[in-house]
Structures are given as C-alpha cells and as structure tokens.
Design an enzyme around this catalytic site. Structure first.
Site, PDB file in Angstrom:
ATOM      1  N   LYS A  50       6.528  -1.527   1.687  1.00 53.34           N
ATOM      2  CA  LYS A  50       5.306  -0.697   2.340  1.00 53.34           C
ATOM      3  C   LYS A  50       4.144  -1.991   2.602  1.00 53.34           C
ATOM      4  CE  LYS A  50       3.175   3.872   2.895  1.00 53.34           C
ATOM      5  NZ  LYS A  50       3.153   3.764   4.631  1.00 53.34           N
ATOM      6  N   GLU A 105      12.405   1.937  14.112  1.00 57.67           N
ATOM      7  CA  GLU A 105      11.628   3.893  13.473  1.00 57.67           C
ATOM      8  C   GLU A 105      10.090   3.187  14.675  1.00 57.67           C
ATOM      9  OE1 GLU A 105       9.761   2.910   9.551  1.00 57.67           O
ATOM     10  OE2 GLU A 105       9.831   0.765   9.616  1.00 57.67           O
ATOM     11  N   TYR A 113       0.549  -1.135   0.032  1.00 53.73           N
ATOM     12  CA  TYR A 113       0.238   0.207   0.300  1.00 53.73           C
ATOM     13  C   TYR A 113       1.016   1.214   0.375  1.00 53.73           C
ATOM     14  CZ  TYR A 113       0.959   1.275   5.454  1.00 53.73           C
ATOM     15  OH  TYR A 113       1.326   1.492   6.128  1.00 53.73           O
ATOM     16  N   LEU A 154      11.126   1.905   6.889  1.00 50.05           N
ATOM     17  CA  LEU A 154      10.760   1.933   5.705  1.00 50.05           C
ATOM     18  C   LEU A 154      11.098   3.111   4.955  1.00 50.05           C
ATOM     19  CD1 LEU A 154       8.012   1.956   3.862  1.00 50.05           C
ATOM     20  CD2 LEU A 154       7.649   3.443   4.350  1.00 50.05           C
TER      21      LEU A 154
HETATM   22  N1  PDD Z   1       2.997   5.576   7.083  1.00 49.66           N
HETATM   23  N2  PDD Z   1       7.537   3.772   9.260  1.00 49.66           N
HETATM   24  C1  PDD Z   1       6.226   3.593   8.992  1.00 49.66           C
HETATM   25  C2  PDD Z   1       6.588   1.759  10.059  1.00 49.66           C
HETATM   26  C3  PDD Z   1       5.045   3.615   8.519  1.00 49.66           C
HETATM   27  O1  PDD Z   1       4.263   3.251   8.380  1.00 49.66           O
HETATM   28  C4  PDD Z   1       5.320   5.289   7.334  1.00 49.66           C
HETATM   29  C5  PDD Z   1       4.250   6.200   7.349  1.00 49.66           C
HETATM   30  C6  PDD Z   1       6.392   5.919   7.844  1.00 49.66           C
HETATM   31  C7  PDD Z   1       6.632   7.438   7.169  1.00 49.66           C
HETATM   32  O2  PDD Z   1       6.668   7.351   5.711  1.00 49.66           O
HETATM   33  P1  PDD Z   1       6.038   8.863   5.056  1.00 49.66           P
HETATM   34  O3  PDD Z   1       6.424   9.944   5.143  1.00 49.66           O
HETATM   35  O4  PDD Z   1       6.157   8.367   3.679  1.00 49.66           O
HETATM   36  O5  PDD Z   1       4.570   8.665   5.170  1.00 49.66           O
HETATM   37  C8  PDD Z   1       7.851   5.078   8.061  1.00 49.66           C
HETATM   38  C9  PDD Z   1       1.344   5.843   6.819  1.00 49.66           C
HETATM   39  C10 PDD Z   1       1.263   7.200   7.380  1.00 49.66           C
HETATM   40  C11 PDD Z   1      -0.235   4.917   6.862  1.00 49.66           C
HETATM   41  O6  PDD Z   1       0.695   3.817   7.219  1.00 49.66           O
HETATM   42  O7  PDD Z   1      -0.664   5.282   7.768  1.00 49.66           O
END
Ligand code: PDD
Length: 285
Positions: A147, A179, A33, A203
């Site tokens: 992801k 993270e 996703y 991620l």
């Molecule tokens: N999640 N690390 C993890 C495990 C994440 O699920 C996310 C983002 C990030 C940050 O990535 P970005 O800056 O590209 O949003 C880091 C999204 C927002 C979610 O699962 O809803």
C-alpha cells in the site's frame, strides 16, 4: 477532515502540520499508507491494518519506526482527540527528508503522519440502485500488494471513471481481472463468488477478508482465479469492496448493464450480512 493530526511525535492542528519539501514522500512518492475505519470510535481490525502496514514498510526496505503496540497507541490517541463517531484514520510513513538522490539516504529519519477523516458509508440510494464503473488496463507496477503512496496510476485510472460520473475503475492486466483503483472486486456466476487470489497484483484488502469470512459463514461458495474480462462482463453480479465503500454493487460496466442492471440477490444478502456484522461487531470493538 478533523482538526488534530499527528506528525513526528506531536499532536497538533492540521493547519500547523508541515513537512520539509525535500521529504522523499514529496520528491519520490517514497512511502506507504493505511486507511483504518473506525466505527462508533472503535478501530476495526486495527491489528490487520498495522500488519499490512508493516508488510508495506518491509517491501520498501524501510524499518518500522514503531512497534505494533506503539502504532496501536498512536491510532487510539488520535481517535480520542477527534470527536467523530465514525472516522477513518489515515496513516502515512515516508522515508523522510534527505538531499534528492534516488538511493536511500544513509541516515533515514522517517516522517510519520496520521489524520482522521469522517467516514461516511455510501448513501442508501447508491446501495439500492448500484453504481457504474469503467474498465481499464492495469498500468501499475507488479507490487500492488504494497500500500504505497505513489498512487499516480490509480489517480489517472480513477479519473477515467470520474470523467464519466462512474464510481470506480476496474482494472485488467493482460485481460485478467485484478482490482479497482481503490477497491477489491468480486463477481458472481451461477451462485458462486469469483475473485482474484491475493498475490502481487492486488492489495490484500481487509474488507475482502471480511467478505470472504461472511461468505464462508453463510455457505456461499467462492472460487479464486484469474478471470478474463469477457467472463467478468457476462457475470451475474459485480461488486467492489473497501474500508470506505464497504460493499457496493456495480450494475453498469463501460455503459453496458451488468446482467439486468440491478444489484443482485447475493449482493443484497452480503450487504445485509456486512451491515449486521458492522453493527454487532465493528461498533463494539
Ligand atoms: N483503498 N485495492 C486498492 C488498490 C485500494 O486502494 C484499497 C483501499 C483496497 C481495499 O482495501 P481495504 O478493504 O483494506 O480498504 C483494494 C483505501 C480505502 C484508500 O486508498 O483510500
């Protein structure tokens, strides 16, 4: 959530959207996703999000059902059909329906689903006062750079912080910072920003990239590394970043204040830079 979604070639009302119960997303969590933020109806870094989607698909050995241009058109078409000014586009691809067998089906018909959700930035109070977090052992697999929709570890880890009214769970693998359950983590030590490098344990966040670009432009030094929990606990500042949380200061970890328990000066500077960037760049496409 807004009304119109996209499912396998059709735009339709959310209530009408149905997937078969044998979809491998439902049975195995076999899918990927993306969450793409949209400001004033302009998708932000859509190309980067879609390139990350393609990497996630490649990690699952799942051929992308669309080219980058086709994905971009789908995202733009969906935004046009929904009224919100600021939204996040949720995009999911699974290996589709097939008789239940862990090995890949011979004939794969991926399921493609997109929906829009309202994008609400963290409230001013939270930004000014900072949030709390808890720490936990990173119990995920070793392809956290993908992801994937199989988010059970993240769900269980996030619930640990939700149970105590905290905003995020910060994970450590063998005592080393990785993270957050849904965010990347930054610390500050003597004016230097510390963060883990992009590897298979985190991620590659799009907001992480923005923060690093803003830090470079502002001349704030950054050190990439594998930081032990004790060092993170002693940090002057702690932040989490994501497309939906933007940048949020963590001022309490496991019930203990981070430094003086208030968002620090480098956070406040970065937050201002991020907001300026959002209003001057992100909102204009
Ligand atoms: N999640 N690390 C993890 C495990 C994440 O699920 C996310 C983002 C990030 C940050 O990535 P970005 O800056 O590209 O949003 C880091 C999204 C927002 C979610 O699962 O809803």
């Amino acid at each position: 959530m807004t009304d119109i979604v996209y499912l396998n070639g059709q735009f339709l009302a959310l209530a009408e959207a149905r997937v078969p119960v044998l979809d491998r997303g439902f049975i195995f969590g076999d899918g990927v996703y993306e969450v793409i933020p949209v400001y004033s109806r302009h998708p932000f870094r859509m190309r980067e999000h879609l390139l990350r989607l393609q990497q996630s698909l490649a990690g699952l050995r799942l051929d992308s059902p669309h080219t980058l241009e086709e994905w971009e058109k789908l995202v733009v078409d969906l935004i046009e059909r929904n009224e919100l000014q600021d939204q996040s586009v949720y995009l999911q691809v699974t290996r589709g329906p097939a008789p239940r067998d862990q090995a890949f089906p011979k004939q794969v018909v991926p399921t493609v689903f997109l929906m829009c959700m309202e994008l609400v930035a963290p409230p001013r109070e939270l930004v000014e006062q900072g949030a709390s977090a808890v720490s936990a052992r990173d119990i995920r697999w070793d392809r956290c750079d993908l992801k994937v929709i199989s988010l059970l570890p993240n769900v269980l880890l996030r619930q640990m912080s939700a149970d105590v009214g905290a905003a995020e769970t910060i994970m450590f693998r063998d005592d080393i910072l990785t993270e957050g359950s849904a965010s990347n983590i930054f610390a500050v030590e003597n004016g230097v920003i510390l963060t883990p490098p992009k590897d298979n344990h985190v991620l590659p966040g799009i907001t992480y990239d923005v923060v690093l670009e803003l830090a470079a432009a502002a001349g704030i030094p950054v050190e990439f590394g594998h930081f032990e929990k004790a060092r993170i606990r002693r940090a002057d500042e702690l932040w989490c970043t994501s497309s939906t949380k933007e940048i949020l200061a963590i001022v309490e970890l496991d019930g203990q204040p981070v430094a003086n328990g208030k968002p620090g000066p480098i956070f406040r500077r970065m937050y201002q830079l991020y907001q300026a960037y959002k209003n001057e760049v992100m909102r204009h496409g």
